[in-house]
Design an enzyme around this catalytic site. Sequence first.
Site, mmCIF file in Angstrom:
data_model
loop_
_atom_site.group_PDB
_atom_site.id
_atom_site.type_symbol
_atom_site.label_atom_id
_atom_site.label_comp_id
_atom_site.label_asym_id
_atom_site.label_seq_id
_atom_site.Cartn_x
_atom_site.Cartn_y
_atom_site.Cartn_z
ATOM 1 N N ASN A 34 0.824 -1.233 -0.026
ATOM 2 C CA ASN A 34 0.202 0.123 -0.060
ATOM 3 C C ASN A 34 0.937 1.290 0.066
ATOM 4 O O ASN A 34 2.088 1.087 0.487
ATOM 5 C CB ASN A 34 -0.880 -0.185 1.240
ATOM 6 C CG ASN A 34 -2.026 -0.877 1.124
ATOM 7 O OD1 ASN A 34 -2.131 -1.898 0.588
ATOM 8 N ND2 ASN A 34 -3.021 -0.378 1.800
ATOM 9 N N ARG A 35 0.299 2.392 -0.494
ATOM 10 C CA ARG A 35 0.947 3.598 -0.356
ATOM 11 C C ARG A 35 0.838 4.103 1.089
ATOM 12 O O ARG A 35 -0.156 4.293 1.662
ATOM 13 C CB ARG A 35 0.370 4.500 -1.294
ATOM 14 C CG ARG A 35 1.063 5.380 -2.207
ATOM 15 C CD ARG A 35 0.382 6.336 -2.913
ATOM 16 N NE ARG A 35 -0.321 5.679 -4.262
ATOM 17 C CZ ARG A 35 0.534 5.653 -5.232
ATOM 18 N NH1 ARG A 35 1.675 5.688 -5.279
ATOM 19 N NH2 ARG A 35 0.097 5.073 -6.470
#
Length: 229
Positions: A34-35
């Site tokens: 994920n960012r």
Amino acid sequence: FFSGPKGLPLSGLHALVTAGPTQEQIDPVRYIANRSSGKQGFAIAGALAALGARVTLVSGPVGLETPKGVERIDVVSADEMLAASLAALPADMALCVAAVADWKVVGAGVQKIKKTDDGKAPVLQFAENPDILATLSGLGADRPKLMVGFAAETEKLLAHAEAKRQRKGCDWIVANDVSYGSGVMGGDENAITLISDAGTERWEQTSKHAIAQRLALRIADHFQKSPSG
Ligand code: CTP
Ligand code: CA
């Protein structure tokens, strides 16, 4: 203002904080993630320590300095993050700030996936990762008395966040708008809405450090009113 035995409001309490992304291996050279910068979780860990809590920070791969007074445990995958979190118990409170990858790759290989002459792309199969917030919230006697989740949403912020609070069984949820244009993703600022049994409260956009301090003070206030959590 209530002071713990060592003079700070959270003295004597143990806080578990998860932060950063997790990385799920595809093969030895590739992963999905994920960012997440980890900045908000690290700021919260530091703010809780500054108020006297003993803090265990379980962190995915990030490029951040460990806040003062915080014990940090580095992990890579969601499975590792869950194991490290369970091993850190008992805790009086747990704040799940990590952006955990929802899926891991089934049968991640020890060899690098090679391109083929026919130009066909590989097909990956996924399995759902364990939910750390829901797992900790569902523990019996070992459940941290105050469970705090985060909900990053791009639409229907309050409805989605409240549904998450119910589904995962946590006490508070911190909702933040990460829609395109909100500017909070990866940045140094955040704007949140705190949702609890007592209702919702909007905190205007400010630095992630200011949000962390305010949340830590709110937690101190909570434990002052109900010392057993
Ligand atoms: N979380 C967790 N473990 C997971 C997934 C999420 O502990 N495997 C925690 C996050 O740290 C956060 C909260 O659950 O505190 C909400 O995460 P979010 O990704 O918004 O929730 P999901 O249930 O994964 O829903 P979505 O489909 O919106 O991603
Ligand atoms: Ca998710």
